[in-house]
Enzyme design. Structure first.
Site, PDB file in Angstrom:
ATOM      1  N   GLU A 296      -4.934   8.728   7.033  1.00 16.42           N
ATOM      2  CA  GLU A 296      -4.970   8.529   5.586  1.00 16.42           C
ATOM      3  C   GLU A 296      -6.280   9.065   5.031  1.00 16.42           C
ATOM      4  O   GLU A 296      -7.353   8.780   5.572  1.00 16.42           O
ATOM      5  CB  GLU A 296      -4.853   7.040   5.219  1.00 16.42           C
ATOM      6  CG  GLU A 296      -3.497   6.414   5.482  1.00 16.42           C
ATOM      7  CD  GLU A 296      -2.435   6.822   4.477  1.00 16.42           C
ATOM      8  OE1 GLU A 296      -2.714   7.694   3.618  1.00 16.42           O
ATOM      9  OE2 GLU A 296      -1.316   6.283   4.562  1.00 16.42           O
TER      10      GLU A 296
ATOM     11  N   GLU B  21      -7.545   8.980   1.197  1.00 14.94           N
ATOM     12  CA  GLU B  21      -6.977   8.491  -0.060  1.00 14.94           C
ATOM     13  C   GLU B  21      -8.024   8.187  -1.124  1.00 14.94           C
ATOM     14  O   GLU B  21      -9.150   7.763  -0.831  1.00 14.94           O
ATOM     15  CB  GLU B  21      -6.168   7.217   0.209  1.00 14.94           C
ATOM     16  CG  GLU B  21      -4.967   7.475   1.093  1.00 14.94           C
ATOM     17  CD  GLU B  21      -4.069   6.264   1.239  1.00 14.94           C
ATOM     18  OE1 GLU B  21      -2.857   6.474   1.455  1.00 14.94           O
ATOM     19  OE2 GLU B  21      -4.554   5.118   1.166  1.00 14.94           O
TER      20      GLU B  21
ATOM     21  N   CYS C 187       0.869  -1.177   0.000  1.00 16.70           N
ATOM     22  CA  CYS C 187       0.000   0.000   0.000  1.00 16.70           C
ATOM     23  C   CYS C 187       0.907   1.228   0.000  1.00 16.70           C
ATOM     24  O   CYS C 187       1.716   1.379   0.908  1.00 16.70           O
ATOM     25  CB  CYS C 187      -0.875   0.066   1.247  1.00 16.70           C
ATOM     26  SG  CYS C 187      -1.412  -1.513   1.922  1.00 16.70           S
TER      27      CYS C 187
END
Length: 314
Positions: free
Chosen positions: A223, A225, A147
């Site tokens: 995060e 994203e 990732c």
């Protein structure tokens, strides 16, 4: 190593831009890189490679080439993520550090592109990794194979043309995936050729890293994203040589073994993997031949995912 509180970390942030050797790591304070020397050497060189398995340019700015041999702190400051809006249209770029700070001014950080690779072997087993305990965001969690983020301004290009993504082609993101599979897991580009990757869909999610949150301030890492999902199956075994700056552990699992691991309350999981596993992964896995060779599951959509708070708990 000594654990740092989020308050100490936040105090360090102000001088980071001018002092790249100050550690951002949550679990420990360390000045300078951890030694990681691969036994391979770059052809034509008598020097062992450091961190990365290839000789890279010493300055990405001067060459356009990505520099693999950096500390986690340096990656946070120097890697430049691709900013997008909710329609996945590119709006600019910012440092990895800027993108991942959640605070009162930007409670969801900055929305940026990412990718998640799911690599299967010939037995349809999925390769998992456990992120290193020294990672700045989501340390020590188990997750999919790789990732990371496509980056702005590097060669080969990693900024995806939106028309390609909408048409189910993602050559720029695949360039980024090949780069990071090598950097994190030591998997050579020749073992994961671009034509073997199959883009599936895009997921938009936001997840605060609760383990780094400072109570009452709203500050933490996190995060936010636009995640491009890439599947790949390798006919021949890949050579996995993990980079200890990135990966603490790895293993191949069957679907049943994964379900058993996820029932183990002692294991931590990345919030994005937990939601992908729940909503998407097993459909692709049950139909892996079709998923890899046909557009059956390539939907051209952006799926907006709400990640439960429980998935981000410390």
């Amino acid at each position: 190593g000594m654990r740092l509180s989020s308050a100490v970390l936040r105090k360090l942030l102000g001088g980071l831009r001018d002092s790249p050797r100050v550690s951002l790591k949550k679990p420990c304070l360390r000045i300078g890189p951890r030694p990681y020397t691969c036994s391979r050497t770059f052809p034509g060189s008598s020097l062992p490679n450091h961190h990365h398995h290839r000789a890279m340019a010493t300055s990405c700015g001067s060459s356009g080439k990505w520099t693999g041999g950096q500390t986690q702190e340096e990656f946070m400051l120097k890697d430049t993520c691709i900013l997008v809006n909710e329609a996945d249209e590119v709006t600019g770029h910012a440092s990895k550090k800027e993108c991942h700070i959640f605070d009162s001014g930007r409670p969801k950080g900055l929305l940026h592109r990412a990718f998640s690779v799911f690599l299967f072997n010939a037995k349809n087993e999925l390769l998992l990794q456990q992120r290193a305990s020294s990672k700045i965001t989501f340390p020590s969690v188990w997750t999919n194979t790789c990732c990371s983020h496509p980056l702005h301004g590097y060669d080969p290009a990693e900024v995806e043309d939106l028309k390609d993504a909408e048409a189910g082609r993602t050559p720029a993101t695949i360039n980024a995936a090949i780069r990071k599979l090598d950097h994190e897991l030591g998997i050579r580009a020749t073992q994961v050729p671009a034509e073997k990757f199959k883009f599936q869909t895009r997921l938009h999610y936001c997840a605060r890293d609760a383990s780094t949150a400072e109570e009452g301030s709203g500050w933490s890492w996190g995060e936010h994203e636009m995640d491009y999902i890439l599947l790949i199956r390798t006919d021949d075994p890949v050579d996995v040589i993990p980079n200890p700056e990135e990966v603490d552990n790895h293993k191949y699992v069957t679907q049943d073994e994964l379900r058993e691991m996820m029932r183990d309350e002692d294991l931590l999981w990345s919030p994005w993997f937990r939601i992908i596993e729940k909503e998407f992964l097993h459909t692709w896995w049950d139909n892996l031949d079709e998923a890899l060779s046909t557009p059956k599951f390539v939907d051209g959509k952006i799926h907006r995912l709400e990640i439960p708070v429980a998935y981000t708990a410390a």
